[in-house]
Design an enzyme around this catalytic site. Structure first.
Site, PDB file in Angstrom:
ATOM      1  N   CYS A  73      35.569  35.239  30.767  1.00  0.00           N
ATOM      2  CA  CYS A  73      35.699  35.074  32.217  1.00  0.00           C
ATOM      3  C   CYS A  73      36.785  34.052  32.546  1.00  0.00           C
ATOM      4  CB  CYS A  73      34.359  34.616  32.796  1.00  0.00           C
ATOM      5  SG  CYS A  73      34.453  34.127  34.524  1.00  0.00           S
ATOM      6  N   ASN A 101      33.874  38.988  48.001  1.00  0.00           N
ATOM      7  CA  ASN A 101      33.914  40.382  47.574  1.00  0.00           C
ATOM      8  C   ASN A 101      32.840  40.591  46.510  1.00  0.00           C
ATOM      9  OD1 ASN A 101      36.143  41.094  49.193  1.00  0.00           O
ATOM     10  ND2 ASN A 101      37.580  40.313  47.670  1.00  0.00           N
ATOM     11  N   HIS A 156      28.272  30.352  35.383  1.00  0.00           N
ATOM     12  CA  HIS A 156      28.750  31.735  35.491  1.00  0.00           C
ATOM     13  C   HIS A 156      27.708  32.601  36.186  1.00  0.00           C
ATOM     14  CE1 HIS A 156      31.035  35.352  34.572  1.00  0.00           C
ATOM     15  NE2 HIS A 156      29.858  35.912  34.311  1.00  0.00           N
ATOM     16  N   HIS A 198      33.272  36.509  38.556  1.00  0.00           N
ATOM     17  CA  HIS A 198      32.628  35.193  38.601  1.00  0.00           C
ATOM     18  C   HIS A 198      32.589  34.875  40.090  1.00  0.00           C
ATOM     19  CE1 HIS A 198      32.181  30.889  36.835  1.00  0.00           C
ATOM     20  NE2 HIS A 198      32.073  30.762  38.162  1.00  0.00           N
ATOM     21  N   CYS A 257      35.502  30.949  34.355  1.00  0.00           N
ATOM     22  CA  CYS A 257      34.830  30.022  33.437  1.00  0.00           C
ATOM     23  C   CYS A 257      35.869  29.212  32.653  1.00  0.00           C
ATOM     24  CB  CYS A 257      33.922  30.777  32.472  1.00  0.00           C
ATOM     25  SG  CYS A 257      32.333  31.255  33.164  1.00  0.00           S
ATOM     26  N   HIS A 288      36.337  33.084  49.011  1.00  0.00           N
ATOM     27  CA  HIS A 288      37.712  32.871  49.457  1.00  0.00           C
ATOM     28  C   HIS A 288      37.690  32.079  50.758  1.00  0.00           C
ATOM     29  CE1 HIS A 288      39.686  36.117  46.983  1.00  0.00           C
ATOM     30  NE2 HIS A 288      38.462  36.609  46.999  1.00  0.00           N
ATOM     31  N   HIS A 320      32.800  33.914  43.782  1.00  0.00           N
ATOM     32  CA  HIS A 320      33.723  33.000  44.448  1.00  0.00           C
ATOM     33  C   HIS A 320      33.765  33.294  45.939  1.00  0.00           C
ATOM     34  CE1 HIS A 320      35.981  36.462  42.850  1.00  0.00           C
ATOM     35  NE2 HIS A 320      36.733  36.397  43.945  1.00  0.00           N
ATOM     36  N   ASP A 356      44.237  29.676  45.182  1.00  0.00           N
ATOM     37  CA  ASP A 356      44.403  31.033  44.661  1.00  0.00           C
ATOM     38  C   ASP A 356      45.837  31.199  44.144  1.00  0.00           C
ATOM     39  OD1 ASP A 356      42.762  33.945  45.281  1.00  0.00           O
ATOM     40  OD2 ASP A 356      44.873  34.038  44.683  1.00  0.00           O
TER      41      ASP A 356
HETATM   42  P1  5GP Z   1      38.456  38.994  44.204  1.00  0.00           P
HETATM   43  O1  5GP Z   1      39.272  40.227  44.468  1.00  0.00           O
HETATM   44  O2  5GP Z   1      37.741  39.056  42.884  1.00  0.00           O
HETATM   45  O3  5GP Z   1      37.561  38.612  45.351  1.00  0.00           O
HETATM   46  O4  5GP Z   1      39.506  37.801  44.150  1.00  0.00           O
HETATM   47  C1  5GP Z   1      39.989  37.240  42.966  1.00  0.00           C
HETATM   48  C2  5GP Z   1      41.046  36.236  43.354  1.00  0.00           C
HETATM   49  O5  5GP Z   1      41.312  35.431  42.233  1.00  0.00           O
HETATM   50  C3  5GP Z   1      42.382  36.889  43.786  1.00  0.00           C
HETATM   51  O6  5GP Z   1      42.711  36.443  45.098  1.00  0.00           O
HETATM   52  C4  5GP Z   1      43.371  36.395  42.728  1.00  0.00           C
HETATM   53  O7  5GP Z   1      44.650  36.104  43.273  1.00  0.00           O
HETATM   54  C5  5GP Z   1      42.690  35.147  42.189  1.00  0.00           C
HETATM   55  N1  5GP Z   1      42.993  34.854  40.786  1.00  0.00           N
HETATM   56  C6  5GP Z   1      42.941  35.736  39.755  1.00  0.00           C
HETATM   57  N2  5GP Z   1      43.265  35.107  38.600  1.00  0.00           N
HETATM   58  C7  5GP Z   1      43.516  33.806  38.928  1.00  0.00           C
HETATM   59  C8  5GP Z   1      43.900  32.667  38.150  1.00  0.00           C
HETATM   60  O8  5GP Z   1      44.076  32.709  36.928  1.00  0.00           O
HETATM   61  N3  5GP Z   1      44.068  31.490  38.821  1.00  0.00           N
HETATM   62  C9  5GP Z   1      43.878  31.408  40.178  1.00  0.00           C
HETATM   63  N4  5GP Z   1      44.061  30.192  40.728  1.00  0.00           N
HETATM   64  N5  5GP Z   1      43.517  32.465  40.930  1.00  0.00           N
HETATM   65  C10 5GP Z   1      43.338  33.645  40.311  1.00  0.00           C
HETATM   66 ZN    ZN Z   2      32.582  32.914  34.704  1.00  0.00          ZN
END
Ligand code: 5GP
Ligand code: ZN
Length: 125
Positions: A5, A97, A47, A108, A8, A112, A110, A31
């Site tokens: 992950c 999401n 996690h 994992h 993580c 936004h 989160h 992000d």
């Molecule tokens: P999801 O679509 O899962 O709700 O959003 C995942 C978010 O994580 C996306 O906005 C993407 O830009 C962000 N993200 C993915 N990988 C990384 C990373 O390695 N570092 C950071 N800071 N953000 C990430």
């Molecule tokens: Zn995780």
């Protein structure tokens, strides 16, 4: 920790990130692909793959995550304001999401938090 992950790994400081908050339970960082001028992610250190994995026992943690959003928004200049004339300005979106149909890409949990002057690229469909 889930070793596959990415969040993580961020929580374990194995991947560098631009952290904006940390306590015993939560982390927040910028992000990597911002959808708006300010875009932060709030995660639990523990996690949890999706919001669908949460039960009543997670209510305090989920409450902490959501309660952090306005504090980060204030610190990063995107809070919703009301001027002396009653005019509203500023503001941001909060988004979780969940699952493929919810557009979740990182499994994992989160929140936004994104905002700032428009136009924004935005998120999802
Ligand atoms: P999801 O679509 O899962 O709700 O959003 C995942 C978010 O994580 C996306 O906005 C993407 O830009 C962000 N993200 C993915 N990988 C990384 C990373 O390695 N570092 C950071 N800071 N953000 C990430
Ligand atoms: Zn995780």
């Amino acid at each position: 920790m889930d070793h596959n992950c990415i969040f993580c790994k961020i929580a374990a400081k194995q991947i560098p990130s631009s952290f904006v908050y940390e306590d015993d339970d939560l982390l927040a960082f910028k992000d990597i692909n911002p959808a708006a001028p300010v875009h932060m992610l709030i995660i639990p250190k523990q996690h949890i793959a999706t919001l669908s994995d949460c039960t009543d026992s997670h209510a305090p943690l989920l409450g902490k995550m959501l309660a952090l959003a306005p504090k980060l928004a204030e610190e990063h200049g995107i809070a919703a304001k009301v001027g002396p004339d009653g005019q509203r300005s500023g503001g941001y979106k909060t988004l979780i999401n969940c699952g493929p149909n919810g557009g979740q890409e990182v499994y994992h949990l989160h929140v936004h938090v994104y905002g700032g002057p428009r136009p924004w690229r935005g998120l999802g469909t």
